[in-house]
Design a protein around this motif. Structure first.
Motif: not given
Length: 239
Positions: A174-196
């Motif tokens: 949900r953070v990744h879908h925030s209207m705030k671009m600094k939050e949009t540009n985060s939490n890119y992982s799709s399955a495993l969360s470790v990459w972020d």
């Protein structure tokens, strides 16, 4: 989603209906292009021992695990590319312009993005040496994860925190879908969360305060199917 909704402010069936149209169009594209090209690529990889995994004798499930981890890492970087390269963002912004978020948001991708990702994936299939059996296993996990972390489910916070230790959780995405671009540009992982966490793009935020969508394209006119399908070909001046 119906029994334990995170938010109850939108018309679920109208929202789902719009996003399912994207899914139907994209399924057609993948059937005509992706399946045809990918099957040929998979047969070529398997028949000629192409790629990293075909250089070693490994049990099938070990190969499946390695292939899934490597391809999931690629999906993370491809996702970041779609955010930082303007040309790719033109298409990916259609996914992020959804001002309401539920499971159907996971289906809302512009056909141009689907086509571009299908082409990019071919090179990764070849490098890793992925066969059709290996990609099917990964896609099962990937699709379940993507549908779930886009869902409008009110998962208890302690369960959400526990889940995100390994997989992407609803509140994390949900953070990744925030209207705030600094939050949009985060939490890119799709399955495993470790990459972020590994690459410094992990961000936390209060999910109750998140406003979904973009700073632009928020009107009903912007959210029509015609506007969404043509959005990548419009300049920012039209916003």
């Amino acid at each position: 989603e119906a029994l334990f909704p995170f938010r109850e402010y939108f018309q679920r069936f109208r929202h789902f209906g719009k996003n399912i149209i994207f899914s139907l169009v994209n399924t057609t594209i993948l059937s005509l292009f992706g399946a045809t090209i990918n099957v040929w690529v998979f047969l070529w990889i398997d028949g000629n021992n192409i790629g990293l995994l075909n250089q070693f004798e490994t049990p099938f499930w070990i190969a499946a695990l390695i292939a899934s981890i490597l391809f999931d890492a690629w999906i993370y970087f491809w996702h970041r590319i779609n955010h930082v390269v303007p040309f790719f963002w033109r298409f990916h912004q259609v996914h992020h312009s959804d001002t309401e978020m539920d499971m159907s948001t996971a289906l809302r991708f512009h056909p141009g993005e689907i086509l571009l990702s299908s082409i990019a994936n071919i090179a990764v299939f070849i490098l890793i040496g992925i066969t059709v059996e290996l990609i099917v296993i990964y896609k099962i996990v990937f699709n379940i994860s993507v549908l779930f972390h886009h869902s409008n489910i009110d998962l208890p916070m302690k369960w959400d925190r526990l889940l995100r230790l390994l997989f992407v959780s609803p509140n994390m995405h949900r953070v990744h879908h925030s209207m705030k671009m600094k939050e949009t540009n985060s939490n890119y992982s799709s399955a495993l969360s470790v990459w972020d966490r590994l690459f410094g793009t992990y961000r936390q935020s209060d999910p109750d305060k998140i406003v979904f969508g973009l700073e632009y394209d928020r009107t009903q006119e912007n959210q029509t199917l015609k506007s969404l399908f043509t959005r990548p070909f419009k300049s920012r001046k039209s916003e």
